[in-house]
Design a protein around this motif. Sequence first.
Motif, PDB file in Angstrom:
ATOM      1  N   ILE A   1      49.354  51.291  49.388  1.00  0.00           N
ATOM      2  CA  ILE A   1      49.516  52.449  48.429  1.00  0.00           C
ATOM      3  C   ILE A   1      48.247  52.338  47.534  1.00  0.00           C
ATOM      4  O   ILE A   1      47.849  51.312  46.826  1.00  0.00           O
ATOM      5  CB  ILE A   1      50.783  52.146  47.622  1.00  0.00           C
ATOM      6  N   LYS A   2      47.837  53.618  47.336  1.00  0.00           N
ATOM      7  CA  LYS A   2      46.502  53.540  46.509  1.00  0.00           C
ATOM      8  C   LYS A   2      46.718  54.600  45.368  1.00  0.00           C
ATOM      9  O   LYS A   2      47.400  55.770  45.578  1.00  0.00           O
ATOM     10  CB  LYS A   2      45.469  54.328  47.327  1.00  0.00           C
ATOM     11  N   VAL A   3      46.262  54.339  44.230  1.00  0.00           N
ATOM     12  CA  VAL A   3      46.520  55.161  43.036  1.00  0.00           C
ATOM     13  C   VAL A   3      45.001  55.832  43.016  1.00  0.00           C
ATOM     14  O   VAL A   3      44.039  55.184  42.693  1.00  0.00           O
ATOM     15  CB  VAL A   3      46.650  54.573  41.586  1.00  0.00           C
ATOM     16  N   ALA A   4      44.937  57.034  43.039  1.00  0.00           N
ATOM     17  CA  ALA A   4      43.731  57.964  42.882  1.00  0.00           C
ATOM     18  C   ALA A   4      43.104  57.903  41.595  1.00  0.00           C
ATOM     19  O   ALA A   4      41.617  57.716  41.454  1.00  0.00           O
ATOM     20  CB  ALA A   4      43.786  59.198  43.454  1.00  0.00           C
ATOM     21  N   GLU A   5      43.786  58.098  40.536  1.00  0.00           N
ATOM     22  CA  GLU A   5      43.104  58.191  39.578  1.00  0.00           C
ATOM     23  C   GLU A   5      43.887  57.455  38.221  1.00  0.00           C
ATOM     24  O   GLU A   5      45.215  57.557  38.211  1.00  0.00           O
ATOM     25  CB  GLU A   5      43.120  59.602  38.764  1.00  0.00           C
ATOM     26  N   TRP A   6      43.369  56.716  37.554  1.00  0.00           N
ATOM     27  CA  TRP A   6      43.933  55.564  36.649  1.00  0.00           C
ATOM     28  C   TRP A   6      43.836  56.166  35.077  1.00  0.00           C
ATOM     29  O   TRP A   6      42.831  56.862  34.856  1.00  0.00           O
ATOM     30  CB  TRP A   6      43.471  54.283  36.602  1.00  0.00           C
ATOM     31  N   ASP A   7      44.711  56.012  34.215  1.00  0.00           N
ATOM     32  CA  ASP A   7      44.671  56.479  32.889  1.00  0.00           C
ATOM     33  C   ASP A   7      43.312  55.735  32.307  1.00  0.00           C
ATOM     34  O   ASP A   7      42.761  56.143  31.531  1.00  0.00           O
ATOM     35  CB  ASP A   7      45.911  56.247  32.278  1.00  0.00           C
ATOM     36  N   ASP A   8      43.555  54.491  32.577  1.00  0.00           N
ATOM     37  CA  ASP A   8      42.224  53.675  31.885  1.00  0.00           C
ATOM     38  C   ASP A   8      41.487  52.786  33.060  1.00  0.00           C
ATOM     39  O   ASP A   8      42.199  52.287  34.024  1.00  0.00           O
ATOM     40  CB  ASP A   8      42.936  52.534  31.050  1.00  0.00           C
ATOM     41  N   ASP A   9      40.276  53.042  32.907  1.00  0.00           N
ATOM     42  CA  ASP A   9      39.477  52.689  34.211  1.00  0.00           C
ATOM     43  C   ASP A   9      38.104  51.807  33.599  1.00  0.00           C
ATOM     44  O   ASP A   9      37.299  52.628  33.709  1.00  0.00           O
ATOM     45  CB  ASP A   9      39.239  53.653  35.047  1.00  0.00           C
ATOM     46  N   PRO A  10      38.133  50.836  33.326  1.00  0.00           N
ATOM     47  CA  PRO A  10      36.764  50.091  32.754  1.00  0.00           C
ATOM     48  C   PRO A  10      35.779  50.051  33.644  1.00  0.00           C
ATOM     49  O   PRO A  10      36.135  49.804  34.908  1.00  0.00           O
ATOM     50  CB  PRO A  10      37.501  48.655  32.213  1.00  0.00           C
ATOM     51  N   VAL A  11      34.585  50.124  33.154  1.00  0.00           N
ATOM     52  CA  VAL A  11      33.248  49.682  33.892  1.00  0.00           C
ATOM     53  C   VAL A  11      33.125  48.323  33.809  1.00  0.00           C
ATOM     54  O   VAL A  11      33.345  47.676  32.527  1.00  0.00           O
ATOM     55  CB  VAL A  11      32.256  50.606  33.416  1.00  0.00           C
ATOM     56  N   ILE A  12      32.846  47.674  34.906  1.00  0.00           N
ATOM     57  CA  ILE A  12      32.588  46.149  34.946  1.00  0.00           C
ATOM     58  C   ILE A  12      31.175  46.135  34.129  1.00  0.00           C
ATOM     59  O   ILE A  12      29.937  46.772  34.716  1.00  0.00           O
ATOM     60  CB  ILE A  12      32.220  45.755  36.386  1.00  0.00           C
ATOM     61  N   PRO A  13      30.779  45.387  33.130  1.00  0.00           N
ATOM     62  CA  PRO A  13      29.662  45.399  32.291  1.00  0.00           C
ATOM     63  C   PRO A  13      28.748  44.574  32.926  1.00  0.00           C
ATOM     64  O   PRO A  13      29.072  43.366  33.476  1.00  0.00           O
ATOM     65  CB  PRO A  13      30.226  45.046  31.155  1.00  0.00           C
ATOM     66  N   ASN A  14      27.283  44.508  32.871  1.00  0.00           N
ATOM     67  CA  ASN A  14      26.246  43.643  33.189  1.00  0.00           C
ATOM     68  C   ASN A  14      26.430  42.607  32.095  1.00  0.00           C
ATOM     69  O   ASN A  14      24.962  42.612  31.129  1.00  0.00           O
ATOM     70  CB  ASN A  14      25.134  44.356  33.513  1.00  0.00           C
ATOM     71  N   VAL A  15      27.282  41.650  31.517  1.00  0.00           N
ATOM     72  CA  VAL A  15      27.081  40.886  30.480  1.00  0.00           C
ATOM     73  C   VAL A  15      26.174  39.628  30.999  1.00  0.00           C
ATOM     74  O   VAL A  15      25.761  38.860  29.958  1.00  0.00           O
ATOM     75  CB  VAL A  15      28.356  40.483  30.091  1.00  0.00           C
ATOM     76  N   PHE A  16      26.218  39.304  32.152  1.00  0.00           N
ATOM     77  CA  PHE A  16      25.297  37.992  32.747  1.00  0.00           C
ATOM     78  C   PHE A  16      24.260  38.415  33.617  1.00  0.00           C
ATOM     79  O   PHE A  16      24.289  38.362  34.749  1.00  0.00           O
ATOM     80  CB  PHE A  16      26.202  36.978  33.181  1.00  0.00           C
TER      81      PHE A  16
ATOM     82  N   GLY B   1      21.475  37.486  34.179  1.00  0.00           N
ATOM     83  CA  GLY B   1      20.710  36.420  34.862  1.00  0.00           C
ATOM     84  C   GLY B   1      21.257  35.977  36.386  1.00  0.00           C
ATOM     85  O   GLY B   1      20.879  35.204  36.906  1.00  0.00           O
ATOM     86  N   ALA B   2      22.725  36.223  36.211  1.00  0.00           N
ATOM     87  CA  ALA B   2      23.478  35.877  37.414  1.00  0.00           C
ATOM     88  C   ALA B   2      23.485  37.028  38.456  1.00  0.00           C
ATOM     89  O   ALA B   2      24.305  38.124  38.272  1.00  0.00           O
ATOM     90  CB  ALA B   2      24.990  35.457  36.913  1.00  0.00           C
ATOM     91  N   ALA B   3      22.724  37.040  39.310  1.00  0.00           N
ATOM     92  CA  ALA B   3      22.450  37.954  40.303  1.00  0.00           C
ATOM     93  C   ALA B   3      23.811  38.445  41.036  1.00  0.00           C
ATOM     94  O   ALA B   3      23.879  39.675  41.079  1.00  0.00           O
ATOM     95  CB  ALA B   3      21.626  37.529  41.417  1.00  0.00           C
ATOM     96  N   LYS B   4      24.545  37.551  41.332  1.00  0.00           N
ATOM     97  CA  LYS B   4      25.920  38.020  41.963  1.00  0.00           C
ATOM     98  C   LYS B   4      26.557  38.602  41.188  1.00  0.00           C
ATOM     99  O   LYS B   4      27.476  39.749  41.461  1.00  0.00           O
ATOM    100  CB  LYS B   4      26.853  36.686  42.686  1.00  0.00           C
ATOM    101  N   LEU B   5      26.651  38.478  39.976  1.00  0.00           N
ATOM    102  CA  LEU B   5      27.538  39.254  38.881  1.00  0.00           C
ATOM    103  C   LEU B   5      27.012  40.374  38.567  1.00  0.00           C
ATOM    104  O   LEU B   5      27.500  41.466  38.315  1.00  0.00           O
ATOM    105  CB  LEU B   5      27.899  38.392  37.818  1.00  0.00           C
ATOM    106  N   ALA B   6      25.748  40.525  38.517  1.00  0.00           N
ATOM    107  CA  ALA B   6      24.895  41.863  38.009  1.00  0.00           C
ATOM    108  C   ALA B   6      25.120  42.991  39.265  1.00  0.00           C
ATOM    109  O   ALA B   6      25.181  43.997  38.964  1.00  0.00           O
ATOM    110  CB  ALA B   6      23.350  41.422  38.022  1.00  0.00           C
ATOM    111  N   GLU B   7      25.275  42.360  40.555  1.00  0.00           N
ATOM    112  CA  GLU B   7      25.686  43.176  41.599  1.00  0.00           C
ATOM    113  C   GLU B   7      26.829  43.951  41.558  1.00  0.00           C
ATOM    114  O   GLU B   7      26.917  45.123  42.066  1.00  0.00           O
ATOM    115  CB  GLU B   7      25.775  42.439  42.956  1.00  0.00           C
ATOM    116  N   ILE B   8      27.958  43.408  40.747  1.00  0.00           N
ATOM    117  CA  ILE B   8      29.168  44.237  40.810  1.00  0.00           C
ATOM    118  C   ILE B   8      29.348  44.990  39.460  1.00  0.00           C
ATOM    119  O   ILE B   8      30.278  45.619  39.121  1.00  0.00           O
ATOM    120  CB  ILE B   8      30.486  43.194  40.987  1.00  0.00           C
TER     121      ILE B   8
END
Length: 492
Positions: free
Chosen positions: A383-398, A400-407
Amino acid sequence: MNQNNKQTLTLASGFTFDYTNLYGDDKVTEKDIAAIESRLTAAHRAIEHMRATGEVRGHLSKDGLPEKVLFTQLPYVREGNLNSPSSLERLQAFSRSIRNNIDAVISFGIGGSFLGNKVLFDVHCGEFWNSKTAEARNGYPKLYFSGNNMDPRRTTELIGHIETEARIKTLHSPNTAYKVMLVVISKSGSTLDTMSTFMVAYDKLKKIGPHIIVEVVAVTDPAAGSGETLLHKLAAGQGWPMFSVPDGVGGRFSVFSEVGLITAACIGLDIEKFLAGARAMDEACLTDNIRHNPAMLNAALKYLAAEKYGRDIEVFMPYADYLKSLAEWYIQLLAESLGKRTDRSGREVFYGRTPIAAVGTTDMHAQTQQHQDGKKDKVVQFIKVAEWDDDPVIPNVFPGAAKLAEISSIRLSQALDAAREANAAALTSDQRFNATIVLPRLNAYHLGELLYLLALSVAYEGELADVDAFDQPGVETYKRILGPRLKELKIQ
């Protein structure tokens, strides 16, 4: 329709059944569907007849008497129907009466008197409803569930929690009582799990003191007089308001009746939109064209997947935390409707898929190893929900951590859907059947569409398998054993 090799059925609302990974080469084929064409025609006629008359071939009540099946009437609000303009107005008046008046509701029910109600609560309220202020809840009460298991610890702790809430309120407002409403849901009034926990809570809360006011609402069989049930008689004697568990509607189909709508009224869920979604789905399923009838198509594909290809386990896997209770509701729907020892002629067939609840990426880390490398005996329903009422963007808070910056810089919903798509693609690469239902948004209307699609699908599949989708004789076996054992305990 077929777009870019995708097999999808999309309704005007945007609700979509994507069966690309369940139909075609190395899956359920067009030849398979053609081979049961006459049975599909007969199944559709049987559903049409059920809609028109309530009659289902061979269906009897647990007492062995002819019994109508009326759940398809529920989406239609008309005078004389189970849901009428006057019954909805009574529910709305009840909703208005408790708003800014009742502090907490405890809903007592099990099976269909609990599972559908929990879905409505989870989708509309979410996990933190009871932690919000009254203003944030728009004046509606906190809501708790009980009666769905006779757990001594949780029952005791729930009562203690209500008492603590009451003491806090009276501490801040010494001349104000805490009002708790117990909503007890049982057609017979003798449901062991529900009535035992209700009586414990009723007794203890009544004895706490004047700072708690206890009110009771009963949802039970509406019949009075000679056909009066235990709970109806008790409610009438105590002067409790009553709502109906309607005849002809089994518990697993009752979310569209007052059994489920009482919870909607307690939390402010839009009842009319919920029923409108169910009605739109029923209208979409009036056609005998399998390509345009979502319930018939869903039933046929899963019936063939099980009977021809041995996929007799269904993993129901919503990619949404608040739809976990939907998966649990579906477990009862599928298990009780289609898990049958005999067909209508009495021949032993031991029919039915085993349902399993899973949730999105949670169970990609828990169950997917079995789905991907275990026996090829499963259909995975996403089951997929196409559009969410709230949908945060994953921030680039680290950074220096390449794996986290990728997402970073993608939305949570995009990551969630990428995970679902990867899961589906991996399964399909190894001829493991799966399908996806897409809800445009997570709201009352689309929830009504989805719940009704699933309910009508099991009705169609019961016809294809020639089993009674509306009885549950296996449940009566343990009840016959349990009754005498409880009497023995009382004698001791």
